[in-house]
Design an enzyme around this catalytic site. Structure first.
Site, PDB file in Angstrom:
ATOM      1  N   LEU A 205       0.849  -1.202   0.000  1.00 32.00           N
ATOM      2  CA  LEU A 205       0.000   0.000   0.000  1.00 32.00           C
ATOM      3  C   LEU A 205       0.876   1.240   0.000  1.00 32.00           C
ATOM      4  O   LEU A 205       1.750   1.364   0.850  1.00 32.00           O
ATOM      5  CB  LEU A 205      -0.872   0.032   1.263  1.00 32.00           C
ATOM      6  CG  LEU A 205      -1.887  -1.100   1.444  1.00 32.00           C
ATOM      7  CD1 LEU A 205      -2.371  -1.117   2.887  1.00 32.00           C
ATOM      8  CD2 LEU A 205      -3.070  -0.936   0.496  1.00 32.00           C
ATOM      9  N   HIS A 206       0.656   2.147  -0.938  1.00 34.19           N
ATOM     10  CA  HIS A 206       1.398   3.409  -0.887  1.00 34.19           C
ATOM     11  C   HIS A 206       0.645   4.598  -1.461  1.00 34.19           C
ATOM     12  O   HIS A 206       1.134   5.719  -1.413  1.00 34.19           O
ATOM     13  CB  HIS A 206       2.743   3.266  -1.602  1.00 34.19           C
ATOM     14  CG  HIS A 206       2.598   3.170  -3.094  1.00 34.19           C
ATOM     15  ND1 HIS A 206       2.281   2.006  -3.734  1.00 34.19           N
ATOM     16  CD2 HIS A 206       2.726   4.108  -4.063  1.00 34.19           C
ATOM     17  CE1 HIS A 206       2.221   2.218  -5.036  1.00 34.19           C
ATOM     18  NE2 HIS A 206       2.478   3.491  -5.266  1.00 34.19           N
ATOM     19  N   ARG A 207      -0.554   4.397  -2.013  1.00 40.37           N
ATOM     20  CA  ARG A 207      -1.284   5.519  -2.625  1.00 40.37           C
ATOM     21  C   ARG A 207      -1.699   6.531  -1.571  1.00 40.37           C
ATOM     22  O   ARG A 207      -2.107   6.151  -0.466  1.00 40.37           O
ATOM     23  CB  ARG A 207      -2.546   5.023  -3.319  1.00 40.37           C
ATOM     24  CG  ARG A 207      -2.294   4.062  -4.421  1.00 40.37           C
ATOM     25  CD  ARG A 207      -1.991   4.757  -5.725  1.00 40.37           C
ATOM     26  NE  ARG A 207      -1.451   3.778  -6.654  1.00 40.37           N
ATOM     27  CZ  ARG A 207      -0.612   4.040  -7.632  1.00 40.37           C
ATOM     28  NH1 ARG A 207      -0.205   5.262  -7.845  1.00 40.37           N
ATOM     29  NH2 ARG A 207      -0.175   3.097  -8.417  1.00 40.37           N
ATOM     30  N   ARG A 240       7.152   5.661   1.921  1.00 37.42           N
ATOM     31  CA  ARG A 240       6.122   6.677   2.191  1.00 37.42           C
ATOM     32  C   ARG A 240       5.148   6.203   3.271  1.00 37.42           C
ATOM     33  O   ARG A 240       4.798   6.937   4.194  1.00 37.42           O
ATOM     34  CB  ARG A 240       5.370   6.924   0.881  1.00 37.42           C
ATOM     35  CG  ARG A 240       4.171   7.794   1.015  1.00 37.42           C
ATOM     36  CD  ARG A 240       3.364   7.729  -0.292  1.00 37.42           C
ATOM     37  NE  ARG A 240       2.361   8.760  -0.309  1.00 37.42           N
ATOM     38  CZ  ARG A 240       2.174   9.601  -1.319  1.00 37.42           C
ATOM     39  NH1 ARG A 240       2.918   9.547  -2.386  1.00 37.42           N
ATOM     40  NH2 ARG A 240       1.225  10.501  -1.248  1.00 37.42           N
ATOM     41  N   ASP A 281      -2.512  -1.568  -3.743  1.00 31.56           N
ATOM     42  CA  ASP A 281      -3.057  -0.417  -4.465  1.00 31.56           C
ATOM     43  C   ASP A 281      -2.119  -0.034  -5.616  1.00 31.56           C
ATOM     44  O   ASP A 281      -2.208   1.042  -6.179  1.00 31.56           O
ATOM     45  CB  ASP A 281      -3.342   0.762  -3.526  1.00 31.56           C
ATOM     46  CG  ASP A 281      -2.119   1.225  -2.747  1.00 31.56           C
ATOM     47  OD1 ASP A 281      -0.986   0.803  -3.065  1.00 31.56           O
ATOM     48  OD2 ASP A 281      -2.304   2.011  -1.792  1.00 31.56           O
TER      49      ASP A 281
END
Ligand code: UD1
Length: 367
Positions: A205-207, A240, A281
């Protein structure tokens, strides 16, 4: 033909690798230069991929690094312009949809250097995504557009792009996957032993919409905590996301929810092959799981890769705790569907790209 290739961020490396590899088989036709913008700069986000994908070291790293989208885009433009002017390539090749892709395309369009965009035409129709803006603008000004699937062609035609610029070539990311699958498989036994793996859910997940808001991130991590009571979770955490977890002071202390550093390409591919389910994502992972026939849940309201839903194993999922837990159970109960690989995702996309360049070269000699 003098070709200047651009890479910037992690998902670019596996897309440019097969194109460069194929061009290097025709040294009589192509002279190649690789430029890294430095958008991603960590060993685990960048260096490891050069080694594993057997990419040549970039001639130049612009060392741009992180910042706001505008700053990053502007900084790539400023640092890239003198490089293009100096090398004066016949073509600049950009891939994907990251800030570096658009920045370098813009520079070229202003100084009259032709750009080829690999992975053109994908659309999520969601202009809140920075990648969608990058895709739309890059495709409007690039001179040659290589699409991975038919929907890409349709999107471009609808946006008024001239038909002769568009070439359906298939998926270059799958070229890399097909080539490196045996190496990835060979790493599995030691990886399985090191991580003590049985059945597992693989998560990335990084969005921004999933990780930049404390409530959104907490909701997802709560769902993962609950799921980890039933199945081991491996969650290689993007820098992130790692920053946000720290910033928001979120504690994750479930025994079977493993927050790890990002993996290199080969280990991550081995993990995808053996995962019972993937939650992501990312764009590329939706494609890779479809190719592999591994069930995938995409934690997004939309996707620029609808073919992974239509033909493949992908399903979009809402990111509330309940929706995630329910989707986990449903998808697991469905089990492995029959594997359906989209047309031209066959390991030969780069060969088709190179044939098109060679034709262009021949035509330019004839005229
Ligand atoms: C970028 C791409 C996204 C792609 C993703 C894959 C854009 C708009 N987004 O998002 O499409 O899916 O890469 O990873 O171009 N960071 C590090 N080390 C690094 C790189 C980043 O610590 O090597 C941290 C930085 O603190 C940075 C944050 O991660 O602020 C975000 O990096 P950035 O490249 O701006 O965007 P991504 O979220 O990685």
């Amino acid at each position: 033909m003098k070709i200047l290739h651009v890479v910037g961020a992690r998902p670019n490396f596996m897309k440019i690798a097969p194109v460069m590899r194929e061009m290097s088989r025709h040294p009589e036709s192509f002279e190649q230069i690789l430029v890294h913008t430095g958008q991603h700069y960590d060993e685990i986000m960048s260096d490891v991929f050069f080694e594993e994908l057997e990419l040549p070291r970039p001639e130049l790293n612009l060392g741009v690094g992180s910042g706001s989208h505008s700053w990053q885009t502007a900084e790539v433009m400023l640092r890239f312009e003198p490089v293009v002017i100096k090398h004066h390539p016949d073509w600049v090749v950009v891939v994907g949809d990251v800030n570096s892709t658009l920045a370098c395309t813009l520079v070229c369009s202003k100084i009259g250097v032709r750009v080829a965009h690999v992975e053109a035409g994908l659309r999520s129709f969601d202009r809140n995504m920075p990648e969608e803006i990058n895709r739309l603008l890059t495709d409007q000004i690039a001179d040659l557009l290589f699409t991975p699937s038919q929907d890409g062609d349709q999107n471009l035609l609808r946006e008024g792009v001239a038909r002769e610029k568009i070439h359906l070539v298939g998926n270059v990311m799958i070229d890399t996957l097909v080539r490196l699958m045996p190496k990835a498989k060979a790493r599995w036994p030691s990886l399985q032993e090191d991580l003590g793996l049985g059945r597992f859910l693989l998560v990335t997940l990084h969005r921004h919409f999933n990780v930049d808001e404390p409530d959104a991130l907490l909701e997802i991590l709560d769902a993962l905590s609950e799921i980890s009571e039933e199945m081991t979770i491996l969650f290689p955490v993007h820098p992130r996301t790692r920053q946000r977890i720290r910033e928001f002071g979120i504690e994750t202390n479930k025994k079977d929810l493993h927050l790890l550093d990002p993996f290199g390409y080969l280990d991550f591919l081995a993990l995808q092959i053996h995962a019972d389910l993937v939650l992501t994502d990312s764009g590329g992972i939706q494609e890779e799981t479809t190719y592999l026939g591994v069930p995938c849940l995409t934690a997004r309201p939309n996707t620029e890769r609808p073919i992974t839903i239509k033909l493949g194993t992908n399903r979009l999922v809402d990111t509330t705790r309940k929706a995630l837990v329910d989707a986990f159970h449903d998808k697991l109960a469905e089990g492995r569907e029959s594997r359906n690989v989209p047309p031209l995702w066959d390991g030969h996309a780069a060969e088709r790209i190179i044939s098109i360049f060679k034709e262009l070269n021949r035509d330019s000699f004839l005229t």
